[in-house]
Structure formats: C-alpha cells, structure tokens
Design a protein around this motif. Structure first.
Motif, short mmCIF file in Angstrom:
data_model
loop_
_atom_site.label_atom_id
_atom_site.label_comp_id
_atom_site.label_asym_id
_atom_site.label_seq_id
_atom_site.Cartn_x
_atom_site.Cartn_y
_atom_site.Cartn_z
N GLU A 1 0.85 -1.19 0.00
CA GLU A 1 0.00 0.00 0.00
C GLU A 1 0.89 1.25 0.00
O GLU A 1 1.95 1.26 0.64
CB GLU A 1 -0.88 0.03 1.25
CG GLU A 1 -1.95 -1.04 1.28
CD GLU A 1 -3.11 -0.73 0.36
OE1 GLU A 1 -3.50 0.45 0.23
OE2 GLU A 1 -3.66 -1.68 -0.22
N TYR A 2 0.43 2.27 -0.70
CA TYR A 2 1.18 3.53 -0.76
C TYR A 2 0.45 4.60 0.04
O TYR A 2 -0.77 4.74 -0.05
CB TYR A 2 1.31 4.00 -2.21
CG TYR A 2 2.06 5.30 -2.33
CD1 TYR A 2 3.44 5.35 -2.13
CD2 TYR A 2 1.39 6.48 -2.61
CE1 TYR A 2 4.13 6.55 -2.22
CE2 TYR A 2 2.07 7.68 -2.71
CZ TYR A 2 3.44 7.71 -2.51
OH TYR A 2 4.11 8.89 -2.59
N ASP A 3 1.20 5.35 0.84
CA ASP A 3 0.65 6.46 1.62
C ASP A 3 1.19 7.76 1.05
O ASP A 3 2.41 8.02 1.13
CB ASP A 3 1.04 6.33 3.10
CG ASP A 3 0.51 7.48 3.92
OD1 ASP A 3 -0.73 7.62 4.00
OD2 ASP A 3 1.33 8.26 4.45
N THR A 4 0.30 8.56 0.46
CA THR A 4 0.71 9.79 -0.19
C THR A 4 1.31 10.78 0.80
O THR A 4 2.32 11.43 0.50
CB THR A 4 -0.51 10.44 -0.90
OG1 THR A 4 -1.05 9.49 -1.82
CG2 THR A 4 -0.11 11.69 -1.66
N ASN B 1 -0.60 -10.98 4.68
CA ASN B 1 0.78 -10.73 5.12
C ASN B 1 1.73 -11.88 4.89
O ASN B 1 2.63 -12.11 5.68
CB ASN B 1 0.83 -10.34 6.60
CG ASN B 1 0.32 -8.96 6.84
OD1 ASN B 1 0.39 -8.12 5.96
ND2 ASN B 1 -0.19 -8.71 8.01
N ASP B 2 1.53 -12.62 3.84
CA ASP B 2 2.51 -13.63 3.48
C ASP B 2 2.49 -13.79 1.97
O ASP B 2 1.69 -13.16 1.28
CB ASP B 2 2.26 -14.95 4.20
CG ASP B 2 0.93 -15.59 3.88
OD1 ASP B 2 0.33 -15.27 2.83
OD2 ASP B 2 0.48 -16.41 4.68
N ALA B 3 3.37 -14.60 1.47
CA ALA B 3 3.50 -14.76 0.02
C ALA B 3 2.30 -15.42 -0.62
O ALA B 3 2.19 -15.47 -1.83
CB ALA B 3 4.77 -15.54 -0.31
N ALA C 1 -6.58 -5.35 7.16
CA ALA C 1 -7.46 -4.20 7.23
C ALA C 1 -7.64 -3.52 5.86
O ALA C 1 -8.51 -2.67 5.70
CB ALA C 1 -6.93 -3.18 8.24
N ASP C 2 -6.82 -3.89 4.88
CA ASP C 2 -6.90 -3.29 3.55
C ASP C 2 -7.99 -3.94 2.72
O ASP C 2 -8.52 -4.99 3.07
CB ASP C 2 -5.54 -3.43 2.84
CG ASP C 2 -4.46 -2.61 3.52
OD1 ASP C 2 -4.73 -1.47 3.91
OD2 ASP C 2 -3.33 -3.13 3.66
#
Length: 185
Positions: A139-142, A160-162, A153-154
C-alpha cells in the motif's frame, strides 16, 4: 548594501542545500520492504520499466506489467497453449486513484495519486503450496510518500505472506492462476 545582498544570497544557498540534503535523506527506500514470510519489494527491482501486459479499470486504474520471462511466455501462448508460466516469470500491477481530466476530449479518467503496487512471481519450489506463485501487495501512503505491506485491514484484505493472493487466484487455476490476458497488439 552589497554585503547585505551577499549575505542573503549565502543564506538562500545554505537553505537550498539543507532542503536538498533533507530530500536526499528523507523518503523511503521501498526496496527494503518485505511482506512478512514472503516476497521482498527488491525482488521486483526495475518493475516500472517492464512491458505492459494490459490495463484495467475496476474502480482504481491499473497497469499490469511483465518481466521479459512473463512477456515471452504470453507471446508463446501461455497459458492457453496448456503450458504453465515458467519459473522466474513476474508481474507487477500498479494501481492509481482515478481523476477526470476535464481538459481532454471526452474527459477520460487518468491516474491521480498512487494507491498500491501488487507483485506475483512464479517459483514452483518456493511456492509449491500456492500454485507455484508468490504474491505481495504494498500500500502507498501519499502523505508520507512511503509504502507498507498490505494487511487484513486493507481492501482486499492481505494475509501478510507470500500466499496473500492465492485465495483469489484459485478461480483461475486453469489459467495458471493468472487473471490477466495478453491482448492482441
């Protein structure tokens, strides 16, 4: 008066040098990130220069890119030719929040701010329990100009793993777990 101008000029130069040094040291080295127990961003270094496979608009605008191994496999007919993608094939999907370009004919949607970057890599030994593919989402946070691994939560939730993308990709198992087609050029 001349001395004052020199002093102001020196002050401006020092301030600009300080800003440049701050800019060089601030920010994030995205290539140090890794999905816990999974893929590292560094495994996809240079992804932004890969060839386009396709584009999509599912609310977010996206471009799907492939490394040379992925592109060659598509050109050879994979997965429709019954052959799986080779180990080492990689894909990146860059998502942007859309905005309307009011100044262009037809007011098309164009990329606004970066939203996230997704990755897939084929490695049959490393990811034998997920169809041979490893997945990662960052995720990118501007506001902070930084990436972080996706979480539960996204949207969509990331484990959170491959294997975070494996559950979604099982519906295209017959396509070697790849949703994206390589359209005619």
């Amino acid at each position: 008066m001349k001395g004052k101008s020199v002093l102001i000029g020196v002050g401006i130069a020092v301030a600009l040098a300080g800003l440049a040094a701050g800019a060089a040291t601030s920010g994030q080295d995205k290539y140090t990130l890794k999905v816990p127990s999974g893929l590292a961003f560094s495994e996809f270094k240079g992804y932004d220069g890969w060839q386009t496979i396709a584009v999509s608009n599912g609310g977010l605008l996206a471009v799907i890119l492939g490394n040379p191994a992925m592109i060659e496999a598509f050109k050879a007919g994979a997965p429709g030719n019954g052959k799986p993608f080779p180990d080492g094939a990689k894909m990146a999907k860059i998502h942007w929040n859309p905005k309307k370009n009011d100044g262009a004919p037809g007011q098309p949607l164009v990329p606004a701010s970066l939203h996230d970057v997704d990755f897939m890599v084929k490695d049959s030994k490393r990811f034998a329990d997920s169809g041979g593919w490893g997945y990662a989402e960052f995720e990118y946070d501007t506001a902070s100009d930084s990436f972080r691994p996706g979480t539960t939560a996204d949207s969509p939730p990331q484990a959170n793993d491959a294997k975070c993308g494996f559950a979604c990709h099982t519906i295209v198992a017959k396509q070697d777990y790849v949703f994206t087609a390589y359209p005619k050029r």
